[in-house]
Scaffold this active site. Structure first.
Site, PDB file in Angstrom:
ATOM      1  N   HIS A  87       0.826  -1.221   0.000  1.00 14.06           N
ATOM      2  CA  HIS A  87       0.000   0.000   0.000  1.00 14.06           C
ATOM      3  C   HIS A  87       0.852   1.260   0.000  1.00 14.06           C
ATOM      4  CE1 HIS A  87       0.243  -0.234   4.561  1.00 14.06           C
ATOM      5  NE2 HIS A  87       0.279   1.086   4.424  1.00 14.06           N
ATOM      6  N   ASP A 224       1.335  -7.772   2.261  1.00 16.02           N
ATOM      7  CA  ASP A 224       1.413  -6.329   2.024  1.00 16.02           C
ATOM      8  C   ASP A 224       2.867  -5.882   1.875  1.00 16.02           C
ATOM      9  OD1 ASP A 224       0.952  -3.636   1.841  1.00 16.02           O
ATOM     10  OD2 ASP A 224      -0.372  -3.526   3.586  1.00 16.02           O
ATOM     11  N   SER A 657       4.000   2.239   8.473  1.00 14.60           N
ATOM     12  CA  SER A 657       3.757   1.300   7.382  1.00 14.60           C
ATOM     13  C   SER A 657       5.057   1.064   6.626  1.00 14.60           C
ATOM     14  CB  SER A 657       2.706   1.848   6.420  1.00 14.60           C
ATOM     15  OG  SER A 657       1.441   1.870   7.020  1.00 14.60           O
TER      16      SER A 657
END
Length: 724
Positions: A87, A224, A657
């Site tokens: 992402h 991810d 992240s």
């Protein structure tokens, strides 16, 4: 008797203890690691302070990358290969995708370095050093200094110190940020590389598996991750893209440990957390949870309903809106979880109790009371005054910067509308028209007018309703007269009459434009709405907002300073502010609510259990199904299973992240990518029993690269540690 009262107060303070550090809470400044190293070592760290952070020799910090200014990445090879989240690289993957090369759907794997894809504007920033400059900034400044004078002196000294460092250290950037609301200041010196290329990404069915349904949830089964490579000039220094650039040679790269880990094992996260608000006053937490969050949630839900339906209607729109949808949905769901978590924690009541303890301690201290005694009353008053202003700012963000895209696009015409004749006289008109043409080409590549028209019709009334009437745009009175409450009809009018909502119309207008036609921009309904919305903020709210914010920040500075003086024996960590931080914890599950127990690991078996053929969120690639059916896991399995994700008790937030999750030896065991829904309140209040970060296991990453994608040439670059 007074001694007994104070002792009871301190016990109460620790019991409700927002400011006393709980197990594994905090995002700590790496340059101060010696202050908390013993705590980390007690939990299982096997490294020295200099192994983690050093200026004059290689250390772990030299493998940590601020990726694109918003995420974290880590260096994993001596050829500049970096890992981050899928992402985090999503907008780059999307920008390279088309109907002919649908990298979102099918994934992308560069077979050679020559096949790696260039990403204009994408950067990778390394920390050179972090330096405490509090004394330099606050010299001769104390609580008696006038707040205005204080702000002026601080600003001047920051500018002077920044310029001094950058003039000597060519190629480095110095940024000086306040910590603890301006009670401390640190200078972060960085070096930024400007040629970062896409190397590999799994299909969205792996990298985004579970979609919005699983976002912020546990158990999780998402791969991810994405892979990029940093390039430098031949001299090893940052360079703009050139075919002659070479792979970056890092000072440190992380070994990949596939030995296996177990519950209770030490974990450390090293990254760039974005923003936390641990010191918010209870009155402000109440406003966030009861007013600001619910309004933003409702507005984003309306937008998402329209975008989701549009994306389901065609592959072209799915590709165009994939990155936008993900960006909007992420915080929509986060805020829902945050509100629920804070309510479950009874956060407002806990903060009120804590504030009462703090205020009483201040008032009973003869040296602290004259300086900090009135800070609580002033904060409550300041917050009451600031709520309408904060809503005006929040609604500007939700409507203008998150809502209808054409508003942001036509704002680019302001310079042309205001200065057409001056630009023409200066011979600069054609340059400005070229800039707008290029902007139009980029904008309309991923745009559907009918989608934006629907969003405008639904979002505009919500925006107006949420604003204090005195902050509404002037154009609203005219809209009400002409359209009443039929805002869909108004949206239809805007899109039928504007020259700036399709590529052809916009380019035709620019190609025929003359300075004398500037009034046509002023008369355009899309431009008029944009101008009125921005004008309402600029003319009615902005000055008051920034004045209030300055006063409130000064009150918060005194609030935090007073607390530290009142309870000097506690450990305090500064709110996240986008700077490099360390957090640590251990691999562990949780029991977030009655009757619910979360195990800390998921496996490929769980991926298959969620599989729904042709589903937008839970479909799986055929190749992955084949490997799973045959249990062809290669060397990446552990005890006959393929690990996919795990949870740990590291304190994280947005910006973490892509952060590396390291074991006690500093080896990479996973990539941080999320928190459980029950944890999202940790930006405001941390709970060690519920708060868990979610990590994609590095063995699943290796499996996808090796067995699924067949990109063994990337595996060959890595330092794999396997002690089984």
């Amino acid at each position: 008797m007074k001694y007994i009262k104070i002792s009871i107060l301190i016990v109460a303070f620790l019991a409700v203890g927002r400011f006393s550090v709980k197990a594994h809470e905090g995002m700590w400044i790496p340059s101060l690691i010696k202050m908390f190293l013993s705590d980390m070592q007690a939990d299982g760290l096997k490294l020295s302070a200099e192994d983690i952070y050093a200026v004059n020799k290689s250390s772990l910090k030299d493998a940590i990358v601020h990726f694109g200014g918003g995420c974290t990445a880590e260096v994993i090879s001596d050829q500049g290969l970096i890992l981050t989240n899928h992402h985090c690289g999503f907008s780059q993957i999307q920008s390279h995708s088309s109907l002919e090369n649908d990298y979102l759907k099918n994934g992308f794997w560069a077979k050679t370095q020559a096949d790696e894809l260039v990403n204009p504007g994408l950067t990778a920033t390394f920390i050179v050093r972090i330096e405490d400059v509090t004394r330099k900034i606050l010299q001769d400044i104390d609580e008696s200094t006038d707040p205005g004078k204080r702000a002026q002196l601080v600003s001047e000294r920051i500018t002077a110190l920044k310029e001094q460092v950058e003039s000597v250290e060519k190629g480095h950037t110095a940024e000086i940020k306040p910590f603890f609301y301006g009670n401390e200041y640190y200078m972060v010196v960085t070096q930024t590389y400007r040629d970062v290329r896409l190397v590999g990404a799994p299909p969205s069915a792996v990298g985004k598996f579970g979609g919005d349904t699983d976002n912020w949830m546990w158990p999780r089964h998402t791969g991810d991750f994405s892979i990029f490579r940093i390039y430098s000039g031949k001299d090893g220094k940052p360079s703009d893209y050139s075919k002659d650039n070479i792979p970056y040679k890092p000072k440190h790269s992380l070994p990949i440990n596939i030995t296996g880990s177990k519950p209770g094992d030490f974990t450390m996260i090293y990254g760039f957390p974005g923003t936390t608000q641990q010191y918010l006053h209870s009155s402000w937490v109440q406003f966030v949870t009861e007013t600001m969050n619910p309004t933003a949630i409702a507005m984003r839900a309306s937008t998402l309903e329209i975008i989701d339906a549009a994306m389901a209607s065609s592959d072209e729109i799915r590709i165009q809106y994939a990155s936008k949808q993900a960006r909007i949905a992420n915080y929509w769901k986060k805020w829902i979880g945050e509100n629920r978590g804070l309510a479950r924690l009874d956060a407002i009541s806990k903060k009120e109790k804590l504030e009462a303890v703090y205020e009483k301690k201040i008032m009973e201290n003869a040296s602290l009371e004259p300086v900090y005694g009135d800070v609580f009353k002033k904060i409550a008053t300041s917050n009451a005054e600031g709520k309408a202003l904060m809503m005006a700012r929040s609604m500007l963000i939700e409507f203008f910067y998150v809502g209808p895209e054409f508003l942001r696009f036509v704002s680019g015409f302001e310079k042309l509308e205001e200065n057409a004749e001056e630009l023409d006289k200066a011979g600069e008109l054609e340059d400005e028209l070229d800039r707008l043409r290029q902007s139009a080409e980029g904008f309309f590549k991923n745009y559907q007018p009918w989608v934006d028209q629907k969003i405008l019709g639904v979002l505009y009334p919500q925006y107006i309703k949420a604003l204090n009437p005195k902050f509404r745009p002037d154009i609203h009175a005219e809209i009400e007269v002409k359209y009443g409450d039929d805002f869909n009809e108004y949206a239809e009018y805007v899109f039928e009459e504007s020259n700036f909502v399709t590529r052809k119309q916009t380019l035709d207008f620019l190609n025929k434009f003359k300075a004398s036609k500037a009034k046509k921009i002023s008369a355009d309904p899309a431009f008029q709405l944009m101008k009125s919305v921005l004008g309402a903020w600029r003319e009615k709210a902005a000055n008051s907002y920034y004045a209030w914010k300055g006063e409130n920040d000064e009150l918060m500075r005194k609030y935090v300073k007073g607390m530290m003086n009142a309870f000097p024996g506690e450990k305090y960590w500064p709110d996240a502010n986008g700077t490099l931080r360390i957090s640590w914890g251990k691999i562990e599950g949780s029991e977030p609510r009655d009757g619910v127990i979360y195990n800390p690991y998921t496996t490929l078996d769980g991926v298959l259990a969620k599989y729904v053929p042709s589903d937008r969120e839970f479909d799986l690639p055929d190749r992955l199904m084949e490997l799973a059916k045959e249990k062809d896991y290669g060397r990446w399995a552990y005890n006959g299973e393929l690990p996919v994700c795990f949870t740990a008790s590291n304190h994280t937030t947005g910006g973490n992240s892509g952060s590396p999750v390291l074991n006690g030896e500093g080896h990479l065991i996973g990539i941080n990518f999320d928190r459980s829904w029950e944890s999202t309140m940790s930006d405001i209040m941390y709970d060690p029993e519920r708060c868990r970060n979610i990590i994609v296991d590095i063995r699943y990453v290796m499996f996808i690269i090796d067995k699924y994608a067949g990109a063994s040439h990337l595996i060959d670059e890595l330092n794999i540690v396997d002690r089984r």
